[in-house]
Design an enzyme around this catalytic site. Structure first.
Site, PDB file in Angstrom:
ATOM      1  N   HIS A 188       0.827  -1.206   0.000  1.00  0.00           N
ATOM      2  CA  HIS A 188       0.000   0.000   0.000  1.00  0.00           C
ATOM      3  C   HIS A 188       0.861   1.255   0.000  1.00  0.00           C
ATOM      4  O   HIS A 188       0.520   2.263  -0.607  1.00  0.00           O
ATOM      5  CB  HIS A 188      -0.922   0.008   1.225  1.00  0.00           C
ATOM      6  N   ARG A 295     -10.806  -0.563 -11.103  1.00  0.00           N
ATOM      7  CA  ARG A 295     -10.729  -1.991 -10.758  1.00  0.00           C
ATOM      8  C   ARG A 295     -11.618  -2.226  -9.544  1.00  0.00           C
ATOM      9  O   ARG A 295     -11.185  -2.100  -8.400  1.00  0.00           O
ATOM     10  CB  ARG A 295      -9.281  -2.377 -10.441  1.00  0.00           C
ATOM     11  N   ARG A 331     -15.080  -1.428 -14.099  1.00  0.00           N
ATOM     12  CA  ARG A 331     -14.986  -2.831 -14.492  1.00  0.00           C
ATOM     13  C   ARG A 331     -15.635  -3.685 -13.413  1.00  0.00           C
ATOM     14  O   ARG A 331     -15.337  -3.516 -12.231  1.00  0.00           O
ATOM     15  CB  ARG A 331     -13.525  -3.223 -14.660  1.00  0.00           C
ATOM     16  N   GLU A 430      -8.790  -8.971 -23.392  1.00  0.00           N
ATOM     17  CA  GLU A 430      -7.559  -9.409 -22.713  1.00  0.00           C
ATOM     18  C   GLU A 430      -7.319 -10.900 -22.900  1.00  0.00           C
ATOM     19  O   GLU A 430      -6.404 -11.463 -22.304  1.00  0.00           O
ATOM     20  CB  GLU A 430      -7.591  -9.034 -21.232  1.00  0.00           C
ATOM     21  N   ASP A 454      -2.935  -8.908 -19.382  1.00  0.00           N
ATOM     22  CA  ASP A 454      -3.327 -10.304 -19.579  1.00  0.00           C
ATOM     23  C   ASP A 454      -3.192 -10.737 -21.033  1.00  0.00           C
ATOM     24  O   ASP A 454      -2.795 -11.861 -21.312  1.00  0.00           O
ATOM     25  CB  ASP A 454      -4.768 -10.522 -19.101  1.00  0.00           C
ATOM     26  N   CYS A 501      -6.311  -0.245 -21.390  1.00  0.00           N
ATOM     27  CA  CYS A 501      -6.095   0.037 -19.966  1.00  0.00           C
ATOM     28  C   CYS A 501      -4.982  -0.828 -19.375  1.00  0.00           C
ATOM     29  O   CYS A 501      -4.737  -0.789 -18.184  1.00  0.00           O
ATOM     30  CB  CYS A 501      -7.384  -0.129 -19.177  1.00  0.00           C
TER      31      CYS A 501
HETATM   32  C1  PEP Z   1      -5.074  -6.075 -18.020  1.00  0.00           C
HETATM   33  O1  PEP Z   1      -5.130  -7.319 -17.952  1.00  0.00           O
HETATM   34  O2  PEP Z   1      -4.405  -5.471 -18.875  1.00  0.00           O
HETATM   35  C2  PEP Z   1      -5.786  -5.248 -17.042  1.00  0.00           C
HETATM   36  C3  PEP Z   1      -5.826  -3.936 -17.162  1.00  0.00           C
HETATM   37  O3  PEP Z   1      -6.390  -5.868 -15.998  1.00  0.00           O
HETATM   38  P1  PEP Z   1      -5.618  -6.380 -14.679  1.00  0.00           P
HETATM   39  O4  PEP Z   1      -4.225  -5.806 -14.723  1.00  0.00           O
HETATM   40  O5  PEP Z   1      -6.424  -5.885 -13.543  1.00  0.00           O
HETATM   41  O6  PEP Z   1      -5.647  -7.858 -14.870  1.00  0.00           O
HETATM   42 MG    MG Z   2      -6.609  -8.334 -16.720  1.00  0.00          MG
END
Ligand code: PEP
Ligand code: MG
Length: 568
Positions: A188, A295, A331, A430, A454, A501
């Site tokens: 954190h 998120r 999301r 993703e 991802d 993102c």
């Molecule tokens: C991603 O997978 O690019 C993403 C933005 O989601 P997270 O990093 O939360 O998996």
């Molecule tokens: Mg992701």
């Protein structure tokens, strides 16, 4: 000569200040503590819980008054940990065992911390630090220990583990830098430092023990260099870098109100990735034009049970309002995989990243999904909200989620609750399956947001967190670039918009390629916005197109990476 050490620079910038050691050792105090009868100790602990919660509330009110929302949010989470009804029972049990109220408090919170630590996920493991922090805060109250005072000048907070309350409790203008003994970037302390662009170094290990409170120090958050007690000459050698940094800061501040537009008028929206409404304040300071990824699983984290619709509504509403009319894309929770929740049973999985997670859970658990959708739809009334579904692999999942949104609306109508009917519905792209199917998916969705974190790992079969194969994890890999290009073009063809993102969006060189591909929005952690904006404002769309054409002819990701670094 200064004593020199090295860690891993995680937030760039030079910081000059005095060391402030965090993480006081309580052993001596505990030894000196004279416990009374068990019943008295139980009363002492119960009173301390009330008093500490009250003190935290005072600090929260204070931070809110000064508009220091992110500090307030962290202390609010800590207050909830103090008031967690299960804790008082566990503390009493510990008093029966140990006879000492402060010891019992530390043990009870330590047990909770270990529970978090046993989870197979770095973010949750880091919440163990929060639990210990709260336990220590209560124990210190019982032991009558005062928090360290900061005097004149700025401090560089250093500790093997740094309790988030230390960072949250200090005024922003007092913290020059952060040095963390352990290696994590998801603690954190580092998360807060990142939203405030405080130069930070992690992973220095036991070297922390060589530092003393008040030691003058210089840190370089880019190289990871630490100079304890620097000489005048050493200090002077950093002056040029510091001056450059100040100039860059001033320059970035000038960019804040300017759009991310190419020299020939092509505009890209630069927006922020957030984990709490408080992050929107920091994002606005960097000139974010809304939120491209909230998120929402962070709303679920740290709670002992599923957050109610009403509690979620408050958080989403706050985020939407702070976006001042810009779009706030929320999301739906991305739980499972690397982000388990104690109250959602996923069970043991061979491959959690390919398992029961994200939209797969939401579609099976109406009891979780419908309240979340209702909360977002209601929040949409207070500005402009979007709903984004994570980990979608086919059209059926999107249609099923869309149907759930309709069901959520019907419930709201039935309950007579106001909601926004114009909330955009989109998906994260993703998974390779989604990216391949974007020409079809684009007919149904309002938008795509490409999650490269991802998408890269699934396309290349390279675990995003595995340091041993990190050299293969490259968002410029031609296979990844082709999927991204396909996604953007599919959206544009259907008159929909595509954004990104994943972390790739904060790479200025990637931004050029993406813009040339026709991307409309780039979402990133807010301190990255100025450098991406700068890059876009200094290039024409035709030059960007030329670069893209050349890149798409290249066969190797590393070649692309080095080519792009030569043209920046
Ligand atoms: C991603 O997978 O690019 C993403 C933005 O989601 P997270 O990093 O939360 O998996
Ligand atoms: Mg992701």
């Amino acid at each position: 000569m200064a004593e020199k050490m090295k860690g891993k620079g995680v937030i760039a910038g030079i910081a000059v200040g005095k060391i402030m050691l965090a993480g006081q050792n309580l052993d001596g105090y505990l030894k000196d503590y004279k416990p009374k009868k068990k019943a008295d100790e139980k009363k002492i602990a119960a009173d301390a819980l009330i008093k500490v919660a009250e003190n935290l509330q005072k600090s929260i009110d204070d931070f809110n008054k000064k508009d220091l929302k992110e500090q307030a949010a962290i202390l609010e989470a800590h207050r909830q940990f103090v008031e967690d009804p299960s804790m008082s029972g566990e503390i009493e049990e510990q008093i029966d065992k140990t006879g000492s109220a402060p010891r019992a408090v530390l043990n009870a919170y330590e047990e909770k911390a270990q529970l978090f630590e046993s989870m197979d996920n770095e973010y949750f493991q880091q919440r163990a630090v929060d639990m210990r922090d709260v336990g220590k805060r209560i124990a210190k109250f019982i032991l009558g220990i005062k928090e360290p005072e900061i005097g004149e000048g700025k401090v560089v907070v250093a500790g093997l583990e740094i309790e988030p309350s230390v960072i949250a409790g200090l005024p922003s203008e007092k913290i020059a830098g952060v040095i963390l003994g352990q290696g994590s970037t998801t603690s954190h302390a580092i998360i807060i430092a990142k939203t405030r662009a405080i130069p930070s170094i992690v992973g220095v290990g036991d070297a922390i023990e060589k530092m003393a409170d008040g030691d003058p120090v210089i840190i370089d958050g880019e190289t990871g260099d630490i100079l304890i007690r620097p000489t005048d000459e050493e200090r002077a050698s950093y002056d040029v870098k510091i001056k450059k940094q100040e100039e860059l800061k001033a320059h970035y501040a000038e960019l804040k109100e300017l759009p991310a537009i190419t020299t020939d008028g092509v505009k890209v929206e630069l927006v922020a990735n957030i984990g709490s409404p408080a992050d929107v304040d920091a994002a606005n300071n960097y000139g974010a034009e809304g939120v491209g990824l909230f998120r929402s699983e962070f709303v679920f984290i740290g709670k002992t049970d599923i957050p109610r619709e009403e509690d979620q509504f408050k958080e989403y509403k706050a985020a939407v309002e702070k976006c001042n009319g810009h779009l706030c894309v929320i999301r739906t929770m991305d739980i499972g995989g690397d982000k388990p929740l104690p109250y959602i049973q996923v069970g043991q999985e061979e491959n959690p990243f390919l398992g029961y997670r994200a939209i797969r859970i939401s579609l099976q658990r109406r009891d979780l999904f419908i309240p979340q959708l209702k909360a977002i739809l209601r929040a949409g009334k207070f500005g402009k909200a979007g709903i984004m579904f994570p980990m979608v692999i086919n059209v059926e999942e999107f249609k099923a989620a869309q149907k759930m949104v309709e069901d959520a609306k019907a419930e709201l109508v039935h309950e007579g609750k106001d909601y926004a009917d114009n909330v955009q519905l989109g998906i994260m792209v993703e998974t390779p399956a989604a990216a391949v199917m974007t020409p079809v998916l684009a007919k149904y969705v309002d938008f795509f947001s490409i999650g490269t974190n991802d998408l890269v790992q699934y396309t290349l079969a390279v675990d995003r967190g595995n340091a041993q194969i990190a050299y293969l994890y490259n968002h410029f890999n031609p296979a990844v670039l082709r999927l991204i290009k396909r996604t953007i073009e599919s959206a544009n063809k259907e008159g929909k918009w595509a954004g990104m993102c994943g972390e790739m969006a904060s790479d200025p060189n990637a931004a050029i390629l993406l813009m040339a591909m026709g991307i409309k929005e780039l979402s990133m952690s807010a301190p990255s916005i100025p450098k991406v904006k700068e890059r876009i404002r200094n290039i024409s769309s035709s030059k960007a197109k030329e670069i893209l054409d050349k890149v798409m002819e290249m066969e190797d990701g590393n070649e692309i990476k080095s080519y792009l670094s030569t043209i920046s």
